[in-house]
Write a protein that holds these residues in place. Sequence first.
Motif, PDB file in Angstrom:
ATOM      1  N   ALA A 140       0.815  -1.414   0.040  1.00  0.00           N
ATOM      2  CA  ALA A 140       0.108  -0.112  -0.009  1.00  0.00           C
ATOM      3  C   ALA A 140       1.001   1.276  -0.075  1.00  0.00           C
ATOM      4  O   ALA A 140       1.916   1.328   0.130  1.00  0.00           O
ATOM      5  N   VAL A 159       1.129   4.251   2.268  1.00  0.00           N
ATOM      6  CA  VAL A 159       0.524   4.571   3.618  1.00  0.00           C
ATOM      7  C   VAL A 159       0.779   5.802   4.026  1.00  0.00           C
ATOM      8  O   VAL A 159       1.825   6.480   3.834  1.00  0.00           O
ATOM      9  N   ALA A 208      -0.739  10.712   1.106  1.00  0.00           N
ATOM     10  CA  ALA A 208      -0.592   9.064   0.895  1.00  0.00           C
ATOM     11  C   ALA A 208      -1.519   8.843  -0.466  1.00  0.00           C
ATOM     12  O   ALA A 208      -1.416   7.797  -1.160  1.00  0.00           O
ATOM     13  N   GLY A 217      -3.391   3.093   2.605  1.00  0.00           N
ATOM     14  CA  GLY A 217      -3.327   2.633   3.696  1.00  0.00           C
ATOM     15  C   GLY A 217      -3.015   3.652   4.890  1.00  0.00           C
ATOM     16  O   GLY A 217      -2.485   4.543   4.521  1.00  0.00           O
ATOM     17  N   VAL A 218      -3.377   3.228   5.930  1.00  0.00           N
ATOM     18  CA  VAL A 218      -3.123   4.184   7.094  1.00  0.00           C
ATOM     19  C   VAL A 218      -2.423   3.114   8.255  1.00  0.00           C
ATOM     20  O   VAL A 218      -2.863   2.503   8.779  1.00  0.00           O
ATOM     21  N   ILE A 219      -1.136   3.518   8.983  1.00  0.00           N
ATOM     22  CA  ILE A 219      -0.806   3.083  10.052  1.00  0.00           C
ATOM     23  C   ILE A 219      -0.704   3.572  11.231  1.00  0.00           C
ATOM     24  O   ILE A 219      -0.581   4.935  11.443  1.00  0.00           O
ATOM     25  N   TYR A 234      -3.987  -0.224   9.138  1.00  0.00           N
ATOM     26  CA  TYR A 234      -3.117  -1.310   9.822  1.00  0.00           C
ATOM     27  C   TYR A 234      -2.825  -0.781  11.250  1.00  0.00           C
ATOM     28  O   TYR A 234      -2.453   0.337  11.602  1.00  0.00           O
ATOM     29  N   VAL A 250       5.614  -1.574   1.843  1.00  0.00           N
ATOM     30  CA  VAL A 250       4.960  -0.288   1.379  1.00  0.00           C
ATOM     31  C   VAL A 250       5.734   0.192  -0.001  1.00  0.00           C
ATOM     32  O   VAL A 250       6.724  -0.029  -0.106  1.00  0.00           O
TER      33      VAL A 250
END
Length: 311
Positions: free
Chosen positions: A17, A19, A38, A50-52, A90, A117
Amino acid sequence: MRIVHGWKGLETADKGASVALGNFDGVHRGHQRVIAEAAKAAQALKAPLGVISFEPHPRQIFQPDAPAFRIMNTDQQARALAALGVDVFYVLPFDQEMANLTDREFAAQVLHEGLDVRHVAVGFDISFGKGRTGSPELMAAYGRELGFSVSVAEALGDGAAKFSSSGVRAALREGRPQDAAAILGRPFAIEGVVEHGRKLGRTIGFPTANVALTDYVIPRLGVYATRTRLPDGREIAGVANIGVNPTVPGEIAPRLEVWLFDFDEDLYDQVIETDLVAYLRPEEKFDSMDAMVEQIHADAAQARALLLPEF
């Protein structure tokens, strides 16, 4: 949106992804800027967005005795991210292993090997790795080395008004929910299970739904105009007290007690979410129950005028 817990042994579909990296407590307008960076890269790379984030919040590990500070619980965070078009959330465990990773180990083992990533967007003030030694510049260097691109979102807002989670907390603790909402892009909301209380409100004509504050930052104690979302999607205007209700004997921890206008249904054990719209007055101890009831009527009238101007 898929929620992925952890970074080891992931399926191929959960990797690759673009992120946004951060704690994203509040998903405020500054966070949204990082996520937008992102998203741009995700579109260009034809990659998932995506986000972490981390659970528990690192501050709970490093400052376990600090006052409660969370702006959102994980469910609220997930809903806010889904509304922004995030494909994968995530939620990485912030355990002793994670805390001991150096900045380079975090980039190599978690971002590159674990999540594979393709792009990392960070905020201008990010720090990562053991001792918080990592910086945006170091992330860019690791990206060049490991094969992912990096973008850095600049601050939003001017000077002391820069959008930040600490700014939201300060506004709430000072009784300025409108300022917190301006940073968040939405009202601050407390979500929780309706608990059985002392049931005093029902006996004096003001049945309240009582919700524990748990890990939330404790706003300034007092009375607020509110809007509450019910499990079925209805939104009900109301007036709430956040505090310990000092007029009534018996000590309790600070909590939310919200009276929903023109509503008389059983909400016990259901999850509700209450927006703090406006601060009306500080919590106070009354000389009598009659004086308290009179003031609640005045508070309700003020809240109705704010929330239901046609009333």
